[in-house]
Design a protein around this motif. Sequence first.
Motif, short mmCIF file in Angstrom:
data_model
loop_
_atom_site.label_atom_id
_atom_site.label_comp_id
_atom_site.label_asym_id
_atom_site.label_seq_id
_atom_site.Cartn_x
_atom_site.Cartn_y
_atom_site.Cartn_z
N SER A 214 2.11 7.88 -0.49
CA SER A 214 3.49 7.40 -0.43
C SER A 214 4.03 7.05 -1.82
O SER A 214 5.15 7.46 -2.16
CB SER A 214 3.62 6.20 0.51
N PRO A 215 3.28 6.35 -2.67
CA PRO A 215 3.77 6.10 -4.02
C PRO A 215 3.96 7.39 -4.83
O PRO A 215 4.84 7.47 -5.69
CB PRO A 215 2.70 5.21 -4.65
N VAL A 216 3.16 8.40 -4.53
CA VAL A 216 3.31 9.69 -5.21
C VAL A 216 4.64 10.32 -4.81
O VAL A 216 5.38 10.80 -5.67
CB VAL A 216 2.12 10.63 -4.88
N VAL B 34 3.63 16.68 -0.62
CA VAL B 34 2.95 15.41 -0.33
C VAL B 34 3.53 14.76 0.92
O VAL B 34 2.79 14.28 1.79
CB VAL B 34 3.04 14.47 -1.56
N ALA B 35 4.84 14.74 1.03
CA ALA B 35 5.48 14.14 2.21
C ALA B 35 5.06 14.88 3.48
O ALA B 35 4.75 14.24 4.50
CB ALA B 35 6.99 14.16 2.06
N GLU B 36 5.02 16.19 3.42
CA GLU B 36 4.61 16.96 4.59
C GLU B 36 3.16 16.70 4.96
O GLU B 36 2.79 16.73 6.13
CB GLU B 36 4.88 18.44 4.38
N ARG B 37 2.31 16.41 3.98
CA ARG B 37 0.92 16.08 4.28
C ARG B 37 0.84 14.77 5.06
O ARG B 37 0.11 14.67 6.06
CB ARG B 37 0.10 15.99 2.98
N ILE B 38 1.60 13.78 4.61
CA ILE B 38 1.60 12.49 5.30
C ILE B 38 2.12 12.66 6.73
O ILE B 38 1.52 12.17 7.69
CB ILE B 38 2.45 11.46 4.53
N VAL B 39 3.22 13.38 6.89
CA VAL B 39 3.82 13.60 8.20
C VAL B 39 2.87 14.41 9.09
O VAL B 39 2.76 14.15 10.29
CB VAL B 39 5.21 14.25 8.07
N GLY C 297 0.68 12.40 10.98
CA GLY C 297 1.28 11.57 12.01
C GLY C 297 1.98 10.32 11.56
O GLY C 297 2.36 9.48 12.38
N LEU C 298 2.17 10.15 10.26
CA LEU C 298 2.85 8.96 9.76
C LEU C 298 4.17 9.32 9.11
O LEU C 298 4.33 10.42 8.57
CB LEU C 298 1.96 8.21 8.77
N PRO C 299 5.13 8.40 9.11
CA PRO C 299 6.42 8.67 8.46
C PRO C 299 6.33 8.45 6.95
O PRO C 299 5.40 7.82 6.45
CB PRO C 299 7.35 7.63 9.10
N VAL C 300 7.31 8.98 6.27
CA VAL C 300 7.43 8.82 4.81
C VAL C 300 8.77 8.15 4.54
O VAL C 300 9.77 8.50 5.16
CB VAL C 300 7.40 10.19 4.10
N ASP C 301 8.78 7.20 3.63
CA ASP C 301 10.03 6.53 3.27
C ASP C 301 10.40 6.89 1.84
O ASP C 301 9.87 6.32 0.89
CB ASP C 301 9.91 5.02 3.42
N GLU D 267 -10.57 10.40 -2.82
CA GLU D 267 -11.86 11.10 -2.90
C GLU D 267 -12.73 10.89 -1.67
O GLU D 267 -13.29 11.83 -1.13
CB GLU D 267 -12.62 10.68 -4.16
N GLU D 268 -12.83 9.66 -1.21
CA GLU D 268 -13.68 9.36 -0.05
C GLU D 268 -12.91 9.36 1.27
O GLU D 268 -13.51 9.23 2.33
CB GLU D 268 -14.35 7.99 -0.24
N ILE D 269 -11.58 9.46 1.21
CA ILE D 269 -10.77 9.36 2.42
C ILE D 269 -10.41 10.73 2.99
O ILE D 269 -10.56 10.97 4.19
CB ILE D 269 -9.47 8.57 2.14
N ASP D 270 -9.92 11.63 2.11
CA ASP D 270 -9.43 12.91 2.62
C ASP D 270 -9.38 13.93 1.48
O ASP D 270 -8.43 13.95 0.70
CB ASP D 270 -8.04 12.75 3.23
N PRO D 271 -10.39 14.78 1.38
CA PRO D 271 -10.44 15.77 0.30
C PRO D 271 -9.26 16.75 0.32
O PRO D 271 -8.85 17.23 -0.74
CB PRO D 271 -11.76 16.51 0.52
N VAL D 272 -8.71 17.06 1.47
CA VAL D 272 -7.57 17.98 1.54
C VAL D 272 -6.37 17.35 0.83
O VAL D 272 -5.71 17.99 0.01
CB VAL D 272 -7.23 18.34 2.99
N SER D 273 -6.09 16.09 1.13
CA SER D 273 -4.99 15.38 0.46
C SER D 273 -5.27 15.24 -1.03
O SER D 273 -4.36 15.36 -1.86
CB SER D 273 -4.77 14.01 1.08
#
Length: 163
Positions: A26-28, A72-77, A80-84, A132-138
Amino acid sequence: MTMQEARIPAAQGDMNRPSGVAQYLSPVVQDLVALHVNAKQAHWHVRGANFIGVHEFLDTVVANAQAGADEVAERIVALGLPVDSRIATVASRTTTPELSPGFQQSDVTVREMVAQLDATLATIYRAIEGLEEIDPVSQDIAIAIAQQLDKDRWFLHSHIAEA
């Protein structure tokens, strides 16, 4: 276990994957939106030496920032989460420094845009480390955007005369 659950690896640590990705990306998005807007502002107001080169290259920075924010926004969405990225949110949360108002000589514009890129890249590199430890695709998405912005920074910084 459903087919969907089988394809999505569990998050490591206490943080679940979607919220962990959103926390770092989100900060990105917000910095990339600010970079996009600020680069366009600089594009319209650059003057002086190297005008055409800086003016035209800033459109490249705008396009790269916009494409990165969208990715990046499309990855978050997609998780399943919204982007502000509403303008008030971006203005209050961006790490990018404020640009000087009005017309600026190209050397000022270049220095200010390098500072914009530096702030945005710092945010992206924090995301790369955190993901790195959460989601390598992101993380891969963030790495690709950092690669492009590092190149944009190099091109702009090359306009600065150094001894």
